[in-house]
Design an enzyme around this catalytic site. Structure first.
Site, short mmCIF file in Angstrom:
data_model
loop_
_atom_site.label_atom_id
_atom_site.label_comp_id
_atom_site.label_asym_id
_atom_site.label_seq_id
_atom_site.Cartn_x
_atom_site.Cartn_y
_atom_site.Cartn_z
CD GLU A 1 1.69 37.85 -5.41
OE1 GLU A 1 1.30 36.46 -5.26
OE2 GLU A 1 0.64 38.57 -4.89
CE LYS B 1 2.12 33.97 -2.64
NZ LYS B 1 2.01 33.93 -4.07
CG ASP C 1 -1.36 37.86 -7.33
OD1 ASP C 1 -1.89 36.87 -7.98
OD2 ASP C 1 -1.95 38.36 -6.53
CE LYS D 1 -1.77 27.79 -3.93
NZ LYS D 1 -2.92 28.35 -5.11
NE ARG E 1 -2.59 0.51 -0.67
CZ ARG E 1 -3.55 0.55 -1.97
NH1 ARG E 1 -2.97 1.75 -2.67
NH2 ARG E 1 -4.16 0.20 -2.77
#
Length: 285
Positions: A202, A168, A223, A136, A99
């Site tokens: 950004e 950011k 962005d 992410k 698994r």
């Protein structure tokens, strides 16, 4: 700082701990300890294979006596019916590693397949834009997922918070503007001997873009720009630094951004919304 290999080994160790606990009682109750067997990894869906080397590590860490024979390597295009590898050894070990090996290989192969689809579409559209991943990622699996992106033909944006400076929107707002943020980043790098760190900023509008160009950085991220504004922004940058588009861009909407001339497009979906590639680990009887 731990190496990639050390991080992956820790992940494998934790995964076995949470899966096996005080024992795989299903296997222990019906399979003799000295029973020997063979299993094969079978592909059930077309895609790009990834995770072979990690799978070999899973088998080795659990039972060094397992014998792995690989027929298909990472990066290969596979189809239903392909046999990727065969593993021989203690049957209990085959059952207990099944698994975890499948979880890793299915996810990595799904990421590689999706990345290849995106990058190939950009190439077919006649652009030179490269596909980037993001942070992410699944906690603990970042190194594996980032590797899968590369296997699929994409590029890693950055591994974590340590190998690149990315200013950011929140950084910019807390600093009081783009110019201040980039200036402080440059001062920090100089003071701490981190001049090799690339600085990306950004920007959310053309005013911030002008500030970024005024202070200067290695890459500017547009962005949530429209494709039309992206084209204009690329013209303004005029090769003075790398350019990247980000913010809700999907496979269906990415081509106009690429044709606007950006160097990169980043996609969080490559790692946070991917479907695993179907495969199974079947006993040879």
């Amino acid at each position: 700082m731990l190496s990639v290999e050390e991080l992956n080994d820790k992940l494998i160790e934790l995964a076995f701990s949470e899966d096996i606990g005080d024992g795989d009682h299903t296997t222990l109750c019906c399979i003799p300890a000295d029973a020997m067997g063979e299993s094969r990894l079978l592909i059930k869906e077309e895609g790009v294979l990834a995770g072979v080397n990690v799978a070999k590590r899973v088998f080795h860490l659990f039972d060094p006596e397992l014998q792995v024979e690989v027929y298909v390597e990472d990066g290969a295009h596979v189809k239903p019916g392909d046999i990727v590898m065969s593993v021989k050894g203690r049957t209990q070990s085959l059952l207990q590693t099944e698994r975890l090996m499948l979880n890793i290989m299915q996810r990595m192969s799904g990421i590689a397949t999706m990345t290849h689809k995106y990058q190939q579409a950009l190439i077919d559209a006649g652009t030179k834009t490269r596909v980037l991943d993001t942070r992410k990622t699944t906690p603990g699996m970042r190194m594996l997922e980032k590797e899968a992106v590369k296997i699929g033909g994409g590029m890693n944006h950055r591994i974590g918070l340590f190998d690149m400076i990315l200013l950011k929107d929140n950084h910019v707002d807390f600093c009081g503007g783009v110019y201040n943020a980039i200036s402080r980043a440059k001062q920090y790098c100089k003071q701490h001997g981190k001049e090799d760190l690339k600085i990306e900023c950004e920007v959310r509008n053309f005013k911030e873009l002008e500030e970024a160009l005024s202070e200067g950085c290695d890459r500017i991220m547009f962005d949530n720009f429209t494709p039309e504004d992206t084209y204009r922004a690329v013209e303004i940058v005029s090769g003075r630094c790398e350019t990247e588009s980000s913010g809700g861009i999907t496979f269906d909407t990415m081509i106009p951004y690429a044709k606007a001339g950006v160097d990169f497009i980043s996609f969080g979906a490559l790692t946070h919304s991917v479907k695993g590639l179907d495969m199974s680990f079947k006993a040879v009887v």
